[in-house]
Design a protein around this motif. Structure first.
Motif, PDB file in Angstrom:
ATOM      1  N   ALA A   1     -63.038 -26.422 -12.776  1.00  0.00           N
ATOM      2  CA  ALA A   1     -61.792 -26.353 -13.538  1.00  0.00           C
ATOM      3  C   ALA A   1     -60.972 -27.632 -13.364  1.00  0.00           C
ATOM      4  N   ILE A   2     -61.025 -28.241 -12.183  1.00  0.00           N
ATOM      5  CA  ILE A   2     -60.275 -29.499 -11.999  1.00  0.00           C
ATOM      6  C   ILE A   2     -60.911 -30.604 -12.835  1.00  0.00           C
ATOM      7  N   ARG A   3     -62.246 -30.621 -12.894  1.00  0.00           N
ATOM      8  CA  ARG A   3     -62.900 -31.606 -13.778  1.00  0.00           C
ATOM      9  C   ARG A   3     -62.460 -31.411 -15.229  1.00  0.00           C
ATOM     10  N   ARG A   4     -62.488 -30.155 -15.677  1.00  0.00           N
ATOM     11  CA  ARG A   4     -62.078 -29.898 -17.066  1.00  0.00           C
ATOM     12  C   ARG A   4     -60.623 -30.318 -17.284  1.00  0.00           C
ATOM     13  N   PHE A   5     -59.807 -30.043 -16.284  1.00  0.00           N
ATOM     14  CA  PHE A   5     -58.393 -30.419 -16.369  1.00  0.00           C
ATOM     15  C   PHE A   5     -58.238 -31.924 -16.609  1.00  0.00           C
ATOM     16  N   ARG A   6     -58.854 -32.737 -15.765  1.00  0.00           N
ATOM     17  CA  ARG A   6     -58.680 -34.190 -15.904  1.00  0.00           C
ATOM     18  C   ARG A   6     -59.208 -34.673 -17.254  1.00  0.00           C
ATOM     19  N   ARG A   7     -60.350 -34.111 -17.660  1.00  0.00           N
ATOM     20  CA  ARG A   7     -60.943 -34.528 -18.937  1.00  0.00           C
ATOM     21  C   ARG A   7     -60.065 -34.077 -20.108  1.00  0.00           C
ATOM     22  N   ALA A   8     -59.297 -33.016 -19.899  1.00  0.00           N
ATOM     23  CA  ALA A   8     -58.495 -32.475 -21.004  1.00  0.00           C
ATOM     24  C   ALA A   8     -57.122 -33.126 -21.109  1.00  0.00           C
ATOM     25  N   VAL A   9     -56.515 -33.493 -19.971  1.00  0.00           N
ATOM     26  CA  VAL A   9     -55.127 -33.960 -20.056  1.00  0.00           C
ATOM     27  C   VAL A   9     -54.988 -35.481 -20.058  1.00  0.00           C
ATOM     28  N   THR A  10     -55.990 -36.196 -19.547  1.00  0.00           N
ATOM     29  CA  THR A  10     -55.804 -37.640 -19.383  1.00  0.00           C
ATOM     30  C   THR A  10     -55.630 -38.338 -20.733  1.00  0.00           C
ATOM     31  N   ASP A  11     -56.341 -37.875 -21.746  1.00  0.00           N
ATOM     32  CA  ASP A  11     -56.234 -38.495 -23.064  1.00  0.00           C
ATOM     33  C   ASP A  11     -54.785 -38.594 -23.534  1.00  0.00           C
ATOM     34  N   SER A  12     -54.040 -37.505 -23.387  1.00  0.00           N
ATOM     35  CA  SER A  12     -52.683 -37.483 -23.941  1.00  0.00           C
ATOM     36  C   SER A  12     -51.594 -37.753 -22.926  1.00  0.00           C
ATOM     37  N   ALA A  13     -51.881 -37.551 -21.656  1.00  0.00           N
ATOM     38  CA  ALA A  13     -50.823 -37.702 -20.651  1.00  0.00           C
ATOM     39  C   ALA A  13     -51.132 -38.762 -19.598  1.00  0.00           C
ATOM     40  N   GLY A  14     -52.304 -39.366 -19.659  1.00  0.00           N
ATOM     41  CA  GLY A  14     -52.667 -40.324 -18.619  1.00  0.00           C
ATOM     42  C   GLY A  14     -52.696 -39.663 -17.253  1.00  0.00           C
ATOM     43  N   PHE A  15     -52.611 -40.477 -16.209  1.00  0.00           N
ATOM     44  CA  PHE A  15     -52.556 -39.937 -14.850  1.00  0.00           C
ATOM     45  C   PHE A  15     -51.113 -39.829 -14.357  1.00  0.00           C
ATOM     46  N   GLY A  16     -50.264 -40.692 -14.882  1.00  0.00           N
ATOM     47  CA  GLY A  16     -48.923 -40.866 -14.337  1.00  0.00           C
ATOM     48  C   GLY A  16     -47.947 -39.766 -14.702  1.00  0.00           C
ATOM     49  N   LYS A  17     -48.349 -38.848 -15.585  1.00  0.00           N
ATOM     50  CA  LYS A  17     -47.488 -37.710 -15.892  1.00  0.00           C
ATOM     51  C   LYS A  17     -48.094 -36.401 -15.347  1.00  0.00           C
ATOM     52  N   THR A  18     -49.044 -36.514 -14.432  1.00  0.00           N
ATOM     53  CA  THR A  18     -49.554 -35.315 -13.772  1.00  0.00           C
ATOM     54  C   THR A  18     -48.896 -35.212 -12.399  1.00  0.00           C
ATOM     55  N   ALA A  19     -48.888 -33.983 -11.863  1.00  0.00           N
ATOM     56  CA  ALA A  19     -48.024 -33.720 -10.708  1.00  0.00           C
ATOM     57  C   ALA A  19     -48.736 -33.729  -9.366  1.00  0.00           C
ATOM     58  N   GLY A  20     -49.996 -34.144  -9.325  1.00  0.00           N
ATOM     59  CA  GLY A  20     -50.695 -34.125  -8.034  1.00  0.00           C
ATOM     60  C   GLY A  20     -51.160 -32.728  -7.696  1.00  0.00           C
ATOM     61  N   PHE A  21     -51.940 -32.628  -6.629  1.00  0.00           N
ATOM     62  CA  PHE A  21     -52.548 -31.343  -6.295  1.00  0.00           C
ATOM     63  C   PHE A  21     -51.538 -30.397  -5.635  1.00  0.00           C
ATOM     64  N   VAL A  22     -51.709 -29.134  -5.933  1.00  0.00           N
ATOM     65  CA  VAL A  22     -50.882 -28.082  -5.338  1.00  0.00           C
ATOM     66  C   VAL A  22     -51.827 -27.029  -4.779  1.00  0.00           C
TER      67      VAL A  22
END
Lengths: 498, 498, 498
Positions: free
Chosen positions: B411-432
């Protein structure tokens, strides 16, 4: 063009000295990572790398090519009008005003300042397709291979600006250099298509720029200035739109006008896919109420859904392909809309329902010979669940290319893996760049070719189609499918799928 | 710590003899399988393997560290309170009563019996992250490398129990050993935060444990004992909550109290994301009705949605970051709730709508300087369709880490592949980690680092960012992004993204 | 059977000469592409390649095996009744009438013409599982290894037709050759199950063909001829269905009749998953209204949802496993329904809600000992969000196999990656072919085994389970899980998971 340039350490005076070698786009970029699969993908990609670009849907202005004036400056070319770029900068705290959005033209100092804002925030684009497109555009079109940063901002600005002054960087020259075979614009039904006519009648122009009939605002009585629009529509069509019957006749007339100017398709983007038709008497009643400003919201929606099905009916009559791309909330942040206008980065995707919504339209026209209905989505969940199964039964339905937020390496891979099972390749519509950023067209189409080559290489490595078939499929995806789906006419040398 | 231990066939008295070598966590576990990509991933992972843990959201009790008493037994440490573990055993027919759920404390015989139930059903966990976490915890924290089974149940129980008696297995010692830099708890607005104060005032304690303001039950008039809660809130804040204005003032006061005790964020989990505000008069009216037990269900929902937007308003005023994680049906199986209480494994995800629901809040506060809104989801479909596009426009919006059912390798792999296109890395909140299982914290963060290293390695192998950029990104994901999003303050040595 | 044949360039008189070597199914097809992972996958696959086929849900007619007559012709065997095939041809403009759909039997000329239509449009199937299944069936069952095309149409038709005349191509011989261990059919509650009885009583028949109780039409008062159906149900059960209580008793009686004929499961496919029960008085009232043709649509829906929960209640009583597969709009294109009947390719998936809809049923029966509820879906979004989390708590809930539009290489991979995190392997229900195409059964099960072997190999390569455990899991997926979930009885030699 890429490989040879890339192999040469010094490709002559047009290349800014590269201080960071990795910035140069790698010839294998975006191809699969497993060496044997990458080999297959390289071979497949080589088949289509230099094929002409067919762009059946986008937002480049025909005016640009009709006038053929130099682009003004790097910021206006790459940043200010491109909401892909400005939205991400905005997300990192840069005001749209700092990017020139909503202003008329940028003076040199402002343009340079806008460019510097992009360069300063360049790391924000890591991993995004925007970074990918811009890197490729800068390197392959402008010969700029330095990584953008505050340190390189002025140097890269100057390098691009210098190119823009050269005749080979004017729109028509770039159109040729990009290898564009056909470029569709998106146009208001009342547009006189003067630029399209100008291009058509210009013997020095060898390209093909087609208008696309985009009637959204005329079908939505809820649009604030709807009665005024309808009046203009009547004037443009020279038909009295005071009655529903006149309104329908006016739309039909304008479609004919578009066809006479080369159009092969219409284009529709509403909040949902509803297509429930109304009895004619009910349509007339709501129309009259709407013109009087007295239609309820529910009536306005019912009327719009009815008119979408009317558009399908007209397509069966006049042969225009019909592209539907619903599921966007437009202008999500109204304070930004009020200050900067529409198309400023806050149109946002919402969930879509396809199968039930389209049933009325498809029961009427879904098996009509020659009717083409191309379905785009920004909601990936409908690929395997709804759109591919529909395209795998209805002869009229084509699966639209991964669109907008989904025209990216990973999303295109997911698209192919999701739709091929139920729709194969032959019911997909080919790539659509949907861009207003003219210089991004080749990078976008090339990205799509690379990803499709990679997916097909994986299929080959899994012993599904063989390599020869995969090569045939890839050529079809690049040339035949968009031509067939959007009715752009024959392509020489492309084999028929079915 | 892993690699050296793994290379040594005999790592001394703390290691139970390994009868099954494969049980020992492999140093390359979860990294990509293609050798060249794995090499890149190894290099990236090495950059962050030993970085401190930033845990901005979780359910460890501050009391645990304040008192620093030994953990009682292996079952209470690993099984009974962890609904990840008990739910899967329940799914395979083990009653929650057999696992000690809902009981006060387990005696030695009971604890051993519970442990045996886990060992007996160990194959049920194959392929799950729970198995992964437990394997890693047992091996890397407790030196137990035997595969769990009925045969090894007593031996492994004894080995863990023996460790728990040692001083270096007390909570504070483990906190240090785990390399935790900051650990946020989740707290009731009426909590006096005594344990947080105790830790803060203890000169022998060098860690950082922050409270988080979690007001859910106080914002939902539909909660059965709401008037009593509101009364307690007034007492805690020393404000009369008999009126809506007093209630708002009391919430503001408790937020200040939390800020004084180190809080940097609030945390909210409701059934949906609705944020439509009410006119103040209407809010007052519903509040009065609700206190009198006379609010309808619709009014209660409207009030809660209004209050979520009020929370955003307060965040703009007092600077607390705001984390939203909606879309869970709590206590799905009410017979289990009645018998065993909440948090017993039957909170279940439902579909989420984000873009329309958040519009009222974001139109008001989405561009407010310094406002942070972190959006979590258990519905993967909103990653590419809604959350990433929102974070790619609104400066306030951060994409929450893959959460709960989604904090897993795939699920984390799918997450990165799904959000990076539109949000890059810099708008993600890190691991919780969101865990109440203290000993699982390092395994969970390490899992996330491995997966992110793998995804970035794949990006590098596709020639998107280069290796140097990818290393920078990975460090930011591990340290900078959670600190920035949750306002935890500067991190030494981390470069700024934008 | 594959590998040896594949290794031999000339496998004797039964093999049509291969003019295109790549057409021969590759022994490594569908396995992962990375060499080391492929090696692991090969080893895992070898464990299960030749294991017996357990087919707990499908649409083969028991009559076929009871009578054991030769298949009539290649078109009737492969094309006309298989809506997977006809829908794709229809999507490419071939009328269903051209494919013999809705006609009684095809004469030789018609059958040949239908076969030619498939061959002509063979490229349309590239990349689809239909192409994959047919390639494998033709090569491995019929020894036909030529690629289909207009050029090879007659030759391949003749080759298959010649085989069909041979005794070893009769249904019972193929059943044996396919290695089928158990085959469930899908049957109307009023069916006398004569073919099942005939097979059971035939001493020369060694196979196992089980009926499945499929009461959909009897639970939906909205079905047009519902009162007539209910009358027939009463006659079949010899119970007066004039009252609700009689109707319930008749259903219970028919379930007993099915159990006496070997049934172990019921099967249900409604538009949604609603399970809200009614008070008995209200059920009686709606039942009476429905028999009188006076139930509203809302009442009919409420009654059906009540009856689905009643079915669960009966399953708790009589032990039949309960399979639910909702979320299909049946007969989307009513003009095609009117002309060609149901099951003609336009049943289409729609979005599903699971967690809230099933709550009433699961609160009542979800923890009942021995109750099995197997949840299928054509909406992939519910895998990780709803179905796997439900199966990870409720002992009764099993995750159904990837179903229908999802029984394909990519969708099965996505399935395993989506559900294993929350449900492991031991709460999944094994593969279901759901086919009416008898000869596709081995190809479909083999596809599933290959894909599961590949996914498990990837897990092994990521150092999650080790190879020995993965082999154990794979055997369980192939044999134990379908047997356990559908209550087919013990399997010799398969280890217990839990």
């Amino acid at each position: 063009m890429a490989d040879d340039d890339l192999a040469r350490p010094d490709s002559g005076p047009r290349t800014v000295r590269n201080t960071h070698p990795a910035q140069r786009p790698h010839p294998d970029r975006l191809l699969p990572t497993e060496p044997r699969v990458r080999d297959i993908a390289r071979g497949l990609y080589a088949h289509v790398r230099d094929r002409p670009i067919v762009s059946p849907h986008g937002h480049v202005d025909a005016h640009l090519l009709a006038r053929d004036e130099p682009f003004s400056d790097p910021a206006t070319l790459f940043i200010t009008p491109d909401h892909y770029v400005t939205r991400m900068l905005h997300a990192h705290g840069v005001g749209l005003d700092e990017l020139g959005v909503g202003r008329e033209a940028l003076d040199e100092a402002s343009a340079r300042a806008v460019w510097r804002r992009l360069c300063e925030h360049w790391p924000a684009f890591r991993g995004t397709p925007i970074r990918y497109w811009l890197d490729v555009e800068l390197a392959e079109i402008f010969g700029v291979e330095q990584r953008l940063s505050l340190q390189t901002a002025d140097e890269t600005y100057d390098a691009v600006a210098a190119r823009l002054a050269e005749p080979e960087f004017r729109p028509r020259a770039l159109y040729r250099r990009f290898g564009i075979d056909a470029l569709a614009t998106t146009d208001d039904p009342c547009d006189d298509l003067a630029s399209h006519a100008e291009l058509r009648d210009d013997p020095s122009w060898q390209g093909r720029v087609l208008p696309t009939f985009r009637p959204d605002a005329y079908l939505e009585p809820a649009v604030p200035d709807w009665p005024q629009r309808i009046k203009r529509l009547g004037e443009a069509a020279d038909v009295d739109t005071g009655s529903y019957d006149g309104y329908v006749a006016a739309l039909e007339a304008r479609r004919r006008y578009f066809i006479e100017h080369g159009a092969t398709a219409t284009d529709h983007g509403h909040a949902d896919l509803g297509t429930e038709p109304l009895q004619t008497a009910e349509a007339r009643r709501i129309y009259a109420a709407a013109l009087a400003g007295a239609a309820t919201e529910a009536e306005a929606t019912a009327f719009r859904r009815h008119m979408v099905t009317e558009m399908a009916r007209m397509s069966c009559d006049d042969g225009l392909a019909m592209a539907l791309h619903p599921g966007i909330v437009r202008n999500h942040h109204r304070p930004t809309l009020r200050r900067f206008g529409p198309d400023t980065g806050h149109d946002l995707p919402v969930r879509l329902e396809v199968v039930r919504a389209l049933r009325p339209l498809l029961e009427r026209y879904g098996t009509h010979p020659g009717f083409h209905l191309i379905l785009f989505t920004v909601d990936e969940t409908v690929y395997s669940r709804e759109i591919a199964p529909l395209a795998g039964f209805y002869p009229s339905v084509y699966v639209g290319a991964p669109w907008w937020f989904l025209d990216t390496p990973d999303a295109i891979r997911r698209f192919r893996r999701a739709v091929t099972d139920s729709a194969g390749f032959g019911k997909t519509a080919g790539f659509v760049d949907d861009t207003r950023a003219f210089c991004s067209i080749p990078a976008r189409h090339d990205l799509s070719r690379r990803i499709d080559a990679g997916v097909l290489a994986e299929f080959v490595a899994e012993h599904r189609p063989d390599e020869e078939e995969a090569a045939e499929v890839l050529v079809e995806l690049v040339e035949r499918q968009p031509r067939v789906a959007f009715k752009l006419g024959d392509v020489a040398g492309a084999g028929a799928t079915t």
